[in-house]
Design an enzyme around this catalytic site. Structure first.
Site, PDB file in Angstrom:
ATOM      1  N   LYS A  22      32.062  24.823 -26.023  1.00  0.00           N
ATOM      2  CA  LYS A  22      31.811  24.113 -27.288  1.00  0.00           C
ATOM      3  C   LYS A  22      30.417  24.438 -27.805  1.00  0.00           C
ATOM      4  CE  LYS A  22      30.446  19.630 -27.185  1.00  0.00           C
ATOM      5  NZ  LYS A  22      29.218  19.310 -27.926  1.00  0.00           N
ATOM      6  N   ASN A  23      29.413  24.373 -26.944  1.00  0.00           N
ATOM      7  CA  ASN A  23      28.031  24.515 -27.405  1.00  0.00           C
ATOM      8  C   ASN A  23      27.609  25.949 -27.638  1.00  0.00           C
ATOM      9  OD1 ASN A  23      27.912  21.782 -27.423  1.00  0.00           O
ATOM     10  ND2 ASN A  23      26.676  21.579 -25.560  1.00  0.00           N
ATOM     11  N   CYS A 116      22.041   9.256 -32.105  1.00  0.00           N
ATOM     12  CA  CYS A 116      23.393   8.993 -31.606  1.00  0.00           C
ATOM     13  C   CYS A 116      23.241   8.083 -30.394  1.00  0.00           C
ATOM     14  CB  CYS A 116      24.089  10.306 -31.242  1.00  0.00           C
ATOM     15  SG  CYS A 116      23.400  11.050 -29.779  1.00  0.00           S
ATOM     16  N   ARG A 121      17.274  11.803 -31.112  1.00  0.00           N
ATOM     17  CA  ARG A 121      17.655  13.176 -31.478  1.00  0.00           C
ATOM     18  C   ARG A 121      16.908  13.678 -32.719  1.00  0.00           C
ATOM     19  NH1 ARG A 121      22.727  13.920 -29.040  1.00  0.00           N
ATOM     20  NH2 ARG A 121      22.322  16.140 -29.088  1.00  0.00           N
ATOM     21  N   GLN A 125      11.279  19.885 -34.599  1.00  0.00           N
ATOM     22  CA  GLN A 125      11.020  21.279 -34.191  1.00  0.00           C
ATOM     23  C   GLN A 125      11.777  22.270 -35.075  1.00  0.00           C
ATOM     24  OE1 GLN A 125       8.738  22.027 -31.569  1.00  0.00           O
ATOM     25  NE2 GLN A 125       8.326  19.896 -32.065  1.00  0.00           N
ATOM     26  N   ASP A 304      23.900  17.384 -19.410  1.00  0.00           N
ATOM     27  CA  ASP A 304      25.321  17.179 -19.744  1.00  0.00           C
ATOM     28  C   ASP A 304      26.195  17.038 -18.511  1.00  0.00           C
ATOM     29  OD1 ASP A 304      25.356  19.335 -22.690  1.00  0.00           O
ATOM     30  OD2 ASP A 304      24.560  17.344 -22.318  1.00  0.00           O
ATOM     31  N   ARG A 396      35.894  15.213 -28.351  1.00  0.00           N
ATOM     32  CA  ARG A 396      34.873  16.047 -29.004  1.00  0.00           C
ATOM     33  C   ARG A 396      34.532  17.256 -28.134  1.00  0.00           C
ATOM     34  NH1 ARG A 396      29.707  13.371 -31.194  1.00  0.00           N
ATOM     35  NH2 ARG A 396      29.557  15.583 -31.689  1.00  0.00           N
TER      36      ARG A 396
HETATM   37  C1  EPZ Z   1      22.069  20.441 -27.221  1.00  0.00           C
HETATM   38  O1  EPZ Z   1      21.696  19.358 -28.040  1.00  0.00           O
HETATM   39  C2  EPZ Z   1      23.520  20.215 -26.847  1.00  0.00           C
HETATM   40  N1  EPZ Z   1      24.338  20.219 -28.055  1.00  0.00           N
HETATM   41  C3  EPZ Z   1      23.654  18.881 -26.113  1.00  0.00           C
HETATM   42  O2  EPZ Z   1      25.005  18.750 -25.706  1.00  0.00           O
HETATM   43  C4  EPZ Z   1      22.776  18.914 -24.865  1.00  0.00           C
HETATM   44  O3  EPZ Z   1      22.836  17.672 -24.214  1.00  0.00           O
HETATM   45  C5  EPZ Z   1      21.325  19.237 -25.271  1.00  0.00           C
HETATM   46  O4  EPZ Z   1      21.281  20.462 -26.021  1.00  0.00           O
HETATM   47  C6  EPZ Z   1      20.408  19.392 -24.070  1.00  0.00           C
HETATM   48  O5  EPZ Z   1      20.894  20.413 -23.239  1.00  0.00           O
HETATM   49  C7  EPZ Z   1      24.670  21.396 -28.628  1.00  0.00           C
HETATM   50  O6  EPZ Z   1      24.292  22.465 -28.159  1.00  0.00           O
HETATM   51  C8  EPZ Z   1      25.540  21.332 -29.843  1.00  0.00           C
HETATM   52  P1  EPZ Z   1      17.782  19.492 -27.612  1.00  0.00           P
HETATM   53  P2  EPZ Z   1      20.298  19.412 -28.844  1.00  0.00           P
HETATM   54  O7  EPZ Z   1      17.274  19.778 -28.987  1.00  0.00           O
HETATM   55  O8  EPZ Z   1      19.987  20.813 -29.230  1.00  0.00           O
HETATM   56  C9  EPZ Z   1      14.083  16.632 -28.142  1.00  0.00           C
HETATM   57  C10 EPZ Z   1      26.993  17.671 -25.311  1.00  0.00           C
HETATM   58  O9  EPZ Z   1      27.218  16.789 -24.488  1.00  0.00           O
HETATM   59  N2  EPZ Z   1      13.921  17.238 -29.483  1.00  0.00           N
HETATM   60  O10 EPZ Z   1      17.755  20.602 -26.610  1.00  0.00           O
HETATM   61  O11 EPZ Z   1      20.353  18.379 -29.900  1.00  0.00           O
HETATM   62  C11 EPZ Z   1      15.334  15.797 -28.025  1.00  0.00           C
HETATM   63  O12 EPZ Z   1      15.090  14.478 -28.460  1.00  0.00           O
HETATM   64  C12 EPZ Z   1      25.758  17.631 -26.164  1.00  0.00           C
HETATM   65  O13 EPZ Z   1      27.699  18.709 -25.458  1.00  0.00           O
HETATM   66  C13 EPZ Z   1      12.802  16.917 -30.250  1.00  0.00           C
HETATM   67  O14 EPZ Z   1      11.956  16.113 -29.846  1.00  0.00           O
HETATM   68  O15 EPZ Z   1      19.273  18.964 -27.730  1.00  0.00           O
HETATM   69  C14 EPZ Z   1      15.625  15.855 -26.537  1.00  0.00           C
HETATM   70  O16 EPZ Z   1      14.828  14.880 -25.891  1.00  0.00           O
HETATM   71  C15 EPZ Z   1      25.080  16.294 -26.060  1.00  0.00           C
HETATM   72  N3  EPZ Z   1      12.651  17.498 -31.475  1.00  0.00           N
HETATM   73  C16 EPZ Z   1      15.119  17.235 -26.128  1.00  0.00           C
HETATM   74  O17 EPZ Z   1      14.290  17.680 -27.196  1.00  0.00           O
HETATM   75  C17 EPZ Z   1      13.570  18.402 -31.966  1.00  0.00           C
HETATM   76  O18 EPZ Z   1      13.353  18.920 -33.084  1.00  0.00           O
HETATM   77  C18 EPZ Z   1      16.211  18.271 -25.927  1.00  0.00           C
HETATM   78  O19 EPZ Z   1      17.046  18.196 -27.055  1.00  0.00           O
HETATM   79  C19 EPZ Z   1      14.694  18.720 -31.162  1.00  0.00           C
HETATM   80  C20 EPZ Z   1      14.846  18.132 -29.933  1.00  0.00           C
END
Ligand code: EPZ
Length: 420
Positions: A22-23, A116, A121, A125, A304, A396
């Protein structure tokens, strides 16, 4: 409202196929916006999020046909650049159209994804990266409005590794003028996969999957055909399922190399996991052993898989400590597992799990994608019947999980319940 009913204490045997990731599929579908032609994806999983993305691409002028496991994104019918709230609120990953739309059309208007269940979220960045590439960004009335006649290559250092943040900036830089260097990138296999697709389209991407990525933008990018990599989290979920239910499963297409951190921990917990064919043979014959886990960006233990591993530890012979470092609220499966007899105490981002002799079936509530998976696999081993409600969360990220587990010997079915 659909629910999943599991009658526990049946071992798993036979074969379970692992679907496309999915990701990986979500950013690759958004990358089609970088080119005006028709692109074809194969090995796409049949998930709600795929349908939502197809609907969003349609709104953006790209007729998209979903015939799982194939998806075809049609040619551009115009510069439609607005991703509406109604769709973005259903799926946060919709923010991944921001970079491509801005790079291809010079402007984009995307609803702020908002938080969420698992956390705030933020997307700061993503926005800082696009500004570094020369975009003007305004955030008002719940929308991100970005403009840039032509993005220019830049050097960007992420404050922290963000998966979709890295992916958004990779896609924007692929059509920017000149070279970009992205530092402190997310190293997940899905990021590496997007790099392969952008190279197929004509960009020059080096280092995707490592923390430093060099990108030389192209003036134009071509459509592509691509088969999506297998889903490491779906595979890891089924491995944990075998750990709980016991038995022996051949996990077809399981991406072993992308699962190292999970496999090491599962082996310490008492599972045997060996390569077999194009996947893995997974068995649990002896007792479950307690193992501590701390989630971290890849190649650390994936957040995850935290909920699914916690379900496994509820039956381990001793205490295990699980620490969640990525999201601020990813323990919502704890009260539900406790209803099934688990002994778990949480303090801030740490959960202390005391193994118990057995779980008992109960009616439980899914709250987010991976929490719902942890409840389903806990039901496999619980005594009696477990009803997992609100399985729309599950749909999902898992294609027909009840069919795949049912074919492997579980007594599991989807039922419809009145009310929420
Ligand atoms: C991706 O989400 C995945 N989703 C998530 O999978 C997964 O849990 C996550 O990466 C971590 O591995 C997809 O790829 C579609 P992040 P993402 O940006 O990109 C902080 C699932 O279960 N952050 O890597 O949204 C954020 O708050 C889903 O399939 C900022 O502070 O996660 C978090 O603490 C759930 N500022 C950390 O970084 C930003 O601009 C990592 O989040 C972006 C993120």
């Amino acid at each position: 409202m659909d629910a999943i009913r599991v009658r526990g204490q049946r071992q798993l045997h036979g074969t379970i196929p692992v679907g496309g990731a999915k990701n990986a599929a979500l950013p690759i579908l958004c990358a089609t916006l970088l080119s005006d032609g028709t692109s074809h994806l194969k090995n796409v999983p049949g998930l709600r999020d795929i349908n939502t993305t197809a609907e969003l691409l349609g709104v953006l002028g790209r007729k998209t046909s979903v015939q799982i496991p194939e998806v075809t994104v049609g040619p551009s019918t115009g510069a439609f650049v607005e991703a509406p709230y109604e769709l973005v609120r259903q799926m946060r990953a919709s923010v991944l159209v921001l970079g491509p739309l801005l790079a291809r059309h010079g402007k984009a208007k995307v609803s702020l994804p908002g938080g969420c269940a698992i956390g705030a979220r933020p997307v700061d960045q993503h926005l800082k990266g696009l500004e570094a590439l020369g975009a003007t960004i305004r955030v008002e009335h719940g929308y991100i409005e970005a403009e840039a006649p032509r993005l220019r290559g830049a050097e960007i250092v992420f404050d922290l590794p963000t998966v979709t943040g890295t992916e958004n900036i990779m896609m924007a830089a692929a059509l920017a003028k000149g070279r970009s260097t992205l530092v402190n990138c997310a190293r997940e296999p899905e990021v590496e996969e997007l790099g392969r697709v952008l190279n197929k389209m004509g960009a020059k991407v080096d280092g995707a999957g490592t923390s430093v990525i060099h990108i030389t933008g192209a003036d134009e990018l071509a459509p592509f055909e691509h088969a999506v990599i297998a889903d490491r989290i779906e595979a890891g979920t089924f491995m944990a399922a075998v750990g709980l239910a016991g038995g022996s499963i051949l996990l077809e297409h399981a991406p072993i190399d992308d699962l190292e951190p999970v496999i090491v921990k599962l082996r310490k917990a008492g599972l045997t996991i060996e390569r077999e064919g194009d996947g893995a043979r997974v068995e649990r014959l002896g007792p479950l052993l307690p193992v501590d886990v701390t989630t971290a960006p890849h190649p650390g233990f994936p957040t995850d898989m935290q909920a699914q591993f916690m379900a496994l530890m509820t039956l381990a012979g001793g205490r295990s400590v699980l620490t969640e470092t990525i999201f601020e609220n990813r323990f919502m499966h704890v009260p539900e597992l406790s209803r099934m007899g688990a002994r778990i105490e949480t303090r801030h981002n740490t959960a202390l799990v005391e193994g118990v002799k057995g779980l008992s079936g109960a009616s439980v509530m899914a709250t987010d994608l991976r929490a719902s998976a942890s409840l389903v696999i806990a039901g496999l081993v619980a005594e009696g019947e477990t009803i997992v409600r609100r399985v729309y969360h599950l749909d999902r990220g898992y294609e027909s999980i009840e069919k795949k587990l049912g074919r492997a010997g579980a007594d599991i079915e989807r039922i419809s319940l009145e009310g929420p």
